[in-house]
Design an enzyme around this catalytic site. Structure first.
Site, PDB file in Angstrom:
ATOM      1  N   HIS A 298     -10.949-106.697 -72.917  1.00  0.00           N
ATOM      2  CA  HIS A 298     -12.019-105.762 -72.547  1.00  0.00           C
ATOM      3  C   HIS A 298     -11.520-104.378 -72.199  1.00  0.00           C
ATOM      4  O   HIS A 298     -12.318-103.475 -71.944  1.00  0.00           O
ATOM      5  CB  HIS A 298     -12.796-106.311 -71.346  1.00  0.00           C
ATOM      6  CG  HIS A 298     -12.017-106.239 -70.066  1.00  0.00           C
ATOM      7  ND1 HIS A 298     -11.109-107.200 -69.707  1.00  0.00           N
ATOM      8  CD2 HIS A 298     -11.991-105.315 -69.078  1.00  0.00           C
ATOM      9  CE1 HIS A 298     -10.566-106.877 -68.551  1.00  0.00           C
ATOM     10  NE2 HIS A 298     -11.069-105.731 -68.144  1.00  0.00           N
TER      11      HIS A 298
HETATM   12  C1  UD1 Z   1     -13.958-102.761 -64.519  1.00  0.00           C
HETATM   13  C2  UD1 Z   1     -12.638-102.347 -63.851  1.00  0.00           C
HETATM   14  C3  UD1 Z   1     -11.490-103.126 -64.478  1.00  0.00           C
HETATM   15  C4  UD1 Z   1     -11.742-104.613 -64.471  1.00  0.00           C
HETATM   16  C5  UD1 Z   1     -13.086-104.885 -65.137  1.00  0.00           C
HETATM   17  C6  UD1 Z   1     -13.438-106.353 -65.145  1.00  0.00           C
HETATM   18  C7  UD1 Z   1     -12.572 -99.990 -63.129  1.00  0.00           C
HETATM   19  C8  UD1 Z   1     -11.982 -98.670 -63.405  1.00  0.00           C
HETATM   20  N1  UD1 Z   1     -12.372-100.935 -64.060  1.00  0.00           N
HETATM   21  O1  UD1 Z   1     -13.905-102.346 -65.885  1.00  0.00           O
HETATM   22  O2  UD1 Z   1     -10.315-102.862 -63.712  1.00  0.00           O
HETATM   23  O3  UD1 Z   1     -10.716-105.262 -65.183  1.00  0.00           O
HETATM   24  O4  UD1 Z   1     -14.098-104.165 -64.411  1.00  0.00           O
HETATM   25  O5  UD1 Z   1     -14.608-106.545 -65.860  1.00  0.00           O
HETATM   26  O6  UD1 Z   1     -13.190-100.164 -62.102  1.00  0.00           O
HETATM   27  N2  UD1 Z   1     -21.509-103.399 -68.123  1.00  0.00           N
HETATM   28  C9  UD1 Z   1     -22.592-104.221 -68.295  1.00  0.00           C
HETATM   29  N3  UD1 Z   1     -22.948-105.032 -67.265  1.00  0.00           N
HETATM   30  C10 UD1 Z   1     -22.253-105.085 -66.106  1.00  0.00           C
HETATM   31  C11 UD1 Z   1     -21.144-104.227 -65.950  1.00  0.00           C
HETATM   32  C12 UD1 Z   1     -20.776-103.408 -66.955  1.00  0.00           C
HETATM   33  O7  UD1 Z   1     -23.253-104.228 -69.316  1.00  0.00           O
HETATM   34  O8  UD1 Z   1     -22.620-105.848 -65.187  1.00  0.00           O
HETATM   35  C13 UD1 Z   1     -21.085-102.548 -69.242  1.00  0.00           C
HETATM   36  C14 UD1 Z   1     -21.603-101.157 -69.202  1.00  0.00           C
HETATM   37  O9  UD1 Z   1     -21.903-100.776 -70.490  1.00  0.00           O
HETATM   38  C15 UD1 Z   1     -20.438-100.343 -68.699  1.00  0.00           C
HETATM   39  C16 UD1 Z   1     -19.242-101.125 -69.251  1.00  0.00           C
HETATM   40  O10 UD1 Z   1     -19.674-102.495 -69.256  1.00  0.00           O
HETATM   41  O11 UD1 Z   1     -20.463 -99.038 -69.136  1.00  0.00           O
HETATM   42  C17 UD1 Z   1     -18.015-101.002 -68.426  1.00  0.00           C
HETATM   43  O12 UD1 Z   1     -18.234-101.302 -67.062  1.00  0.00           O
HETATM   44  P1  UD1 Z   1     -17.371-100.558 -65.908  1.00  0.00           P
HETATM   45  O13 UD1 Z   1     -17.751-101.036 -64.575  1.00  0.00           O
HETATM   46  O14 UD1 Z   1     -17.403 -99.085 -66.138  1.00  0.00           O
HETATM   47  O15 UD1 Z   1     -15.886-100.972 -66.208  1.00  0.00           O
HETATM   48  P2  UD1 Z   1     -15.209-102.295 -66.796  1.00  0.00           P
HETATM   49  O16 UD1 Z   1     -14.769-101.984 -68.175  1.00  0.00           O
HETATM   50  O17 UD1 Z   1     -16.038-103.508 -66.587  1.00  0.00           O
END
Ligand code: UD1
Length: 366
Positions: free
Chosen positions: A207
């Protein structure tokens, strides 16, 4: 009576906070433990299911910040969490790991003069292109208690000039959760639901933005998984970011039949899959540690790791992001070239007890 607020935001925080919450509940006559969920992760499958399975109470505060750029997400947490701290005036804010919520809440607490405990302090990939590395460095600088899971973390903090009195090598709270919930995996139906047999499949999670945000890289990853799936079924619980990009780049047609793309799983089902898999291919941080504890071979598709103990004594193979090489090493492992691992020191299920001992021992006299 002391008041602590734990901050959780994203999936990898929940299994770290749960054992500490249980340990603090045993001391409820001395400390009130509140939980603040920032809402960085908000989906049922990325968040709610973990609260249920890990027996965490409904959060006392839910900030609902959601997704956004790093600045947007961090800024929203800053604004919302400041209100919580001003209202509650806690004695301590506890933050976990390295996600954006960890950084934001440490900043808020430090500016308001509130003590900070960082659980999983000191880990360093020495790669500042990872957003998590920035979060780790800043959080550790601001923390009053750095709770460290492996020896490298102590060395890193000392090297950066953190006072030895702030550093506590306590072991790994995430392994506290693994130990506690492992018996429950016996009741998981996930193998039969997916039509899999024990020790007869490969588990994959990918991811990281550096791996999945480019079409070329994502296409190479899927091609590699297709090759591995000729040996064993591949199970791939897909993170929302990866799923979105597969759709955006129109890559779903590249996925072979023997690659099972499924929704993100809850904690118990995923633990069951890890325990019974032949090999795990991942770019996660925490899975490197969980596989070492479970003695499962792990191919880490990153150029560095902040968890070097999993390579030194565990079952982790740090392979990098050349996907041809990932395929080659994975096939070698499937053909028997396994690492003999052992369990790192203090990964014994008692890390959260040690943290509570330190905190209550030290805060009692303030
Ligand atoms: C975050 C953490 C990462 C961790 C990961 C586990 C940071 C910088 N990164 O990354 O260290 O390994 O979580 O998952 O904090 N989204 C959804 N539903 C959700 C959450 C996210 O659809 O419940 C989607 C959204 O499109 C969002 C993308 O996932 O833009 C990324 O989510 P984000 O919280 O920005 O970072 P992660 O890539 O999940």
């Amino acid at each position: 009576m002391k008041k602590f607020i734990s901050v959780v935001g994203a999936r990898p925080n929940f299994m770290k906070a749960a054992p500490l919450h249980k340990a603090l509940l045993h001391n409820r006559d001395r400390v009130q433990h509140l939980i603040c969920h920032t809402g960085q992760h908000y989906d049922e499958k990325m968040s709610r299911i973990f609260f249920e399975e890990l027996e965490l109470p409904k959060p006392d505060f839910y900030l609902g910040v959601g997704s956004g750029t790093h600045a947007e997400q961090t800024a929203k947490v800053l604004i919302e969490f400041e209100q919580v701290v001003l209202q509650e005036k806690p004695d301590l804010v506890i933050v976990y790991g390295d996600v954006n919520s960890t950084l934001a809440c440490s900043l808020v607490a430090s500016k308001l003069g509130i003590k900070i405990a960082h659980v999983e302090a000191g880990l360093r990939s020495n790669d500042r292109s990872m957003p998590e590395e920035i979060n780790r460095i800043v959080t550790d600088v601001l923390s009053d208690y750095c709770f460290v899971s492996e020896k490298s973390g102590v060395d890193n903090l000392l090297h950066e000039g953190v006072s030895a009195q702030k550093i506590f090598l306590v072991g790994n709270v995430m392994i506290d959760s693994v130990l506690h919930y492992l018996p429950k995996t016996e009741h998981s139906a996930i193998l039969s639901v997916l039509g899999l047999k024990k020790d007869d499949f490969i588990l994959v999670t990918i991811h990281r933005p550096s791996n999945v945000d480019s079409k070329k890289s994502l296409q190479d990853i899927l091609a590699m998984l297709n090759v591995l799936s000729e040996k064993y079924p591949v199970v791939f619980p897909v993170h929302p970011r990866t799923k979105k990009n597969i759709n955006t780049y129109g890559l779903s047609e590249y996925i072979a039949n023997n690659v099972l793309m499924i929704e993100p799983l809850g904690y118990i089902d995923f633990l069951a899959l890890m325990k019974y898999s032949k090999l795990i291919v991942t770019d996660s941080g925490g899975i490197q540690e969980e596989t070492t504890y479970l003695n499962i071979q792990c191919v880490t598709t990153r150029d560095n790791t902040e968890r070097p103990i999993t390579i030194e004594v565990g079952t982790n193979h740090l392979v990098g992001t050349n996907w041809g090489k990932v395929q080659e090493v994975s096939l070698e492992i499937l053909n028997g070239m396994k690492k003999n691992g052992s369990i790192p020191k203090l990964w014994d299920g008692l890390a959260s007890e040690r943290i509570v001992d330190v905190l209550l021992g030290s805060l009692a006299y303030r």
